[in-house]
Scaffold this active site. Structure first.
Site, PDB file in Angstrom:
ATOM      1  N   SER A 214       0.831  -1.205   0.000  1.00 27.43           N
ATOM      2  CA  SER A 214       0.000   0.000   0.000  1.00 27.43           C
ATOM      3  C   SER A 214       0.874   1.268   0.000  1.00 27.43           C
ATOM      4  O   SER A 214       1.479   1.588  -1.015  1.00 27.43           O
ATOM      5  CB  SER A 214      -0.991  -0.043   1.167  1.00 27.43           C
TER       6      SER A 214
ATOM      7  N   HIS B  63      -5.640  -1.127  -3.375  1.00 27.49           N
ATOM      8  CA  HIS B  63      -7.018  -1.316  -2.873  1.00 27.49           C
ATOM      9  C   HIS B  63      -8.072  -0.908  -3.906  1.00 27.49           C
ATOM     10  O   HIS B  63      -9.140  -0.423  -3.548  1.00 27.49           O
ATOM     11  CB  HIS B  63      -7.256  -0.523  -1.570  1.00 27.49           C
TER      12      HIS B  63
END
Length: 200
Positions: free
Chosen positions: A115, A156
């Protein structure tokens, strides 16, 4: 340059288990330090242990430079957790760890970025401001990333709770070379270029 970039390491880390087994891993949770939810840090720790890694955890925002240097030099793999991309990039640049990291990557070490850890590899991290709030004490004059890759990871993608914001970024930054990935995908970058791999 060897990189493995993902949204959610504990979901896809086993795809590169041969790169982790019996290896020394420098585990950097710095990006997560100011986040409310940090469950992904614990689940990444668990997976590294399960995959047989020897983990040394180090926070680059508080540790002495020489300590960071010795941990990085000793490691086979350097892993950055998710969290706030701006906080992480600020600490990397403020402490000189950005240059230290590049030096170790030149030696052929693997960097794993989850991320925020994947976002910082791009030429700039400005595109992610809708997802990550810039900290009030952000000390950089620009939003430069590490510039390790020539595209922009959008983690995501279409997954809760980031569905709306990732769609918005895809539309708002359509001029950028965005690479959207969901939580079951990882991007492998080696000397031969980059490819997205998926966990069934």
């Amino acid at each position: 340059m060897k990189l493995f970039l993902c949204s959610h390491f504990s979901s896809v880390g086993s795809l590169i288990k041969e790169e982790i087994d019996n290896k020394k891993v420098a585990f950097i949770p710095t990006a997560s330090l100011r986040e409310g939810y940090t469950g992904y840090v614990g689940s990444a720790r668990k997976l590294f242990n399960k995959l047989g890694a020897n983990v040394t955890e180090i926070d680059i925002s508080t540790e002495a430079y020489l300590t960071i240097q010795s941990v990085f030099e000793d490691a086979d793999v350097i892993y950055f957790t998710g969290g706030n991309s701006f906080f992480l990039m600020d600490q990397l640049r403020k402490t000189g760890t950005d240059e230290l990291l590049k030096k170790e990557l030149e030696k052929g070490k693997l960097m794993i970025g989850e991320s925020a850890g994947a976002i910082i590899c791009a030429p700039t991290i400005q595109y992610i401001e809708q997802m990550d709030e810039k900290p009030e004490d952000y000390s950089q004059e620009d939003d430069a990333g590490l510039d390790l890759i020539d595209f922009y990871v959008l983690p995501h993608y279409l997954t809760a709770p980031f569905k709306k914001v990732t769609e918005k970024i895809m539309t708002g930054f359509s001029d950028l070379n965005l690479c959207p990935i969901n939580n079951r995908q990882g991007i492998v970058i080696d000397g031969e270029g980059s490819k997205v791999i998926c966990k069934d």
